[in-house]
Write a protein that holds these residues in place. Structure first.
Motif, short mmCIF file in Angstrom:
data_model
loop_
_atom_site.label_atom_id
_atom_site.label_comp_id
_atom_site.label_asym_id
_atom_site.label_seq_id
_atom_site.Cartn_x
_atom_site.Cartn_y
_atom_site.Cartn_z
N GLY B 15 -0.02 -1.68 3.82
CA GLY B 15 -0.60 -0.26 4.14
C GLY B 15 -1.88 -0.69 4.28
O GLY B 15 -2.72 -0.56 3.00
N GLU B 16 -2.71 -0.75 5.20
CA GLU B 16 -4.39 -1.13 5.40
C GLU B 16 -4.93 0.08 4.54
O GLU B 16 -6.04 -0.30 3.86
CB GLU B 16 -4.81 -1.33 6.70
N CYS B 18 -4.32 1.57 2.02
CA CYS B 18 -3.86 1.60 0.49
C CYS B 18 -4.86 0.62 -0.36
O CYS B 18 -4.53 0.53 -1.34
CB CYS B 18 -2.38 1.28 0.40
N CYS B 57 1.36 6.07 -0.85
CA CYS B 57 0.63 5.46 0.38
C CYS B 57 1.38 4.17 0.94
O CYS B 57 1.78 4.05 1.96
CB CYS B 57 -0.68 4.92 -0.14
N VAL B 58 1.67 3.23 -0.25
CA VAL B 58 2.53 2.22 0.37
C VAL B 58 4.11 2.47 0.93
O VAL B 58 4.13 1.74 2.02
CB VAL B 58 2.53 1.05 -0.79
N LYS B 60 4.81 5.00 2.44
CA LYS B 60 4.61 5.66 3.86
C LYS B 60 4.52 4.29 4.64
O LYS B 60 4.86 4.33 5.78
CB LYS B 60 3.24 6.53 3.84
N ALA B 61 3.90 3.54 4.41
CA ALA B 61 3.31 2.16 5.33
C ALA B 61 4.61 1.58 5.67
O ALA B 61 4.82 1.01 6.57
CB ALA B 61 2.27 1.23 4.73
N GLU B 64 6.62 3.34 7.99
CA GLU B 64 6.17 3.28 9.45
C GLU B 64 6.42 2.02 10.15
O GLU B 64 6.41 1.82 11.07
CB GLU B 64 4.32 3.49 9.41
N LYS B 65 6.12 0.77 9.27
CA LYS B 65 6.41 -0.48 9.69
C LYS B 65 7.93 -0.85 9.55
O LYS B 65 8.24 -1.96 10.34
CB LYS B 65 5.72 -1.48 8.71
#
Lengths: 203, 84
Positions: B15-16, B18, B57-58, B60-61, B64-65
């Protein structure tokens, strides 16, 4: 069908240092294929072991002859899960890494010299692509061996840096030559098997 | 196809957004791991707050991915027996 491989290595440094380096080994000059590294789970167990799960994404391009038989999402980047257990009482660290190859690494203090750390490496490679399973296993094994050498080089680099030394050529160099030869031989063999299997399918 | 390594940001988190949270957590963890955990100190974990922020944060990424991390048992493939 599953193939089994095992090997061992010796790192001339303490177990503590190896564990510390383990969490700091990316990036290093030998890890260009590693794109991201994230801890996605971690906790200390009631018996005071540290369990962690690390997610890596790697650029991983299979050769053209294999790619057409792989599912699309595997053809250019790979997600790797690495689980690990660090037991500071027993002074062992066990890790399990998988993608299409399965490998287990165990690090424990060398019984002969407590300043050195022994790595025992085992790999199980399995594939369900019918007809090419043997070829893919050979290729997977060859790539695993090459990766293992890179892992060792990466490790030694990070350890040397941590200890304030200028990283020099290491004994992993001789291992590299051997691994390269084995990898090349396996690759050629795998190509042969693949083209034979292909011929069989179309005849 | 040649993969342009030199134009890639080869060091990153999944996650960019993060990156900073990861860096903060890693620093805290590495210190705690070397100075406390490996030495048998079973005291409180000083990194739980930074870890929590980094994780939220991670994860969530990852969602999403659509990265398929769920349903994988810890040390899972270890339980596979080699078949002949």
């Amino acid at each position: 069908m599953v193939k089994y491989f095992s090997g061992a290595d010796l790192l001339k440094t303490t177990w503590d240092q190896v564990c510390i380096a383990f969490w700091q080994r990316y990036p290093n000059p030998y890890s260009n294929h590693v794109l991201t590294e994230d801890i996605i789970f971690r906790e200390v167990t009631p018996t005071n072991c540290l369990i962690s799960r690390r997610l890596l994404t790697k650029f991983s391009r299979a050769p053209a002859w294999m790619e057409r038989y792989l599912p699309k999402h595997m053809s250019s980047s790979a997600y790797i899960i690495e689980d690990s257990i660090v037991d500071p009482q027993k002074r062992t660290m066990t890790t399990m890494t998988w993608n299409i190859t399965h490998a287990r690494l165990m690090y424990r203090t060398n019984p002969d010299n407590s300043n050195w750390t022994e790595l025992k490496r085992e790999a199980w490679i399995s594939s369900r692509v019918f007809g090419l399973s043997r070829a893919i296993q050979e290729f997977g094994l060859a790539r695993f061996k090459t990766r293992v050498t890179k892992t060792m080089k990466g490790f030694e680099y990070v350890l040397a840096k941590m200890q304030g030394e200028t990283p020099t050529k290491t004994l992993a160099e001789t291992a590299t030559e051997r691994a390269r030869e084995t990898a090349l031989a396996a690759k050629e063999k795998a190509k042969d098997l693949a083209s034979q299997a292909q011929k069989k399918q179309y005849v | 196809m040649f993969y342009p390594y030199n134009t890639l940001q080869i060091w990153d988190t999944v996650g960019e957004a993060c990156t900073e949270l990861k860096r903060e957590y890693d620093q805290c963890f590495n210190r705690w791991f070397a100075e406390k955990f490996l030495k048998g100190d079973r005291g409180e974990d000083p990194c739980s707050e930074t870890f929590r922020k980094y994780q939220s944060c991670v994860q969530k990424a990852i969602k999403e991915k659509d990265i398929p991390v769920d349903g994988v048992e810890f040390m899972g493939p270890n339980k596979d027996k080699p078949e002949s």
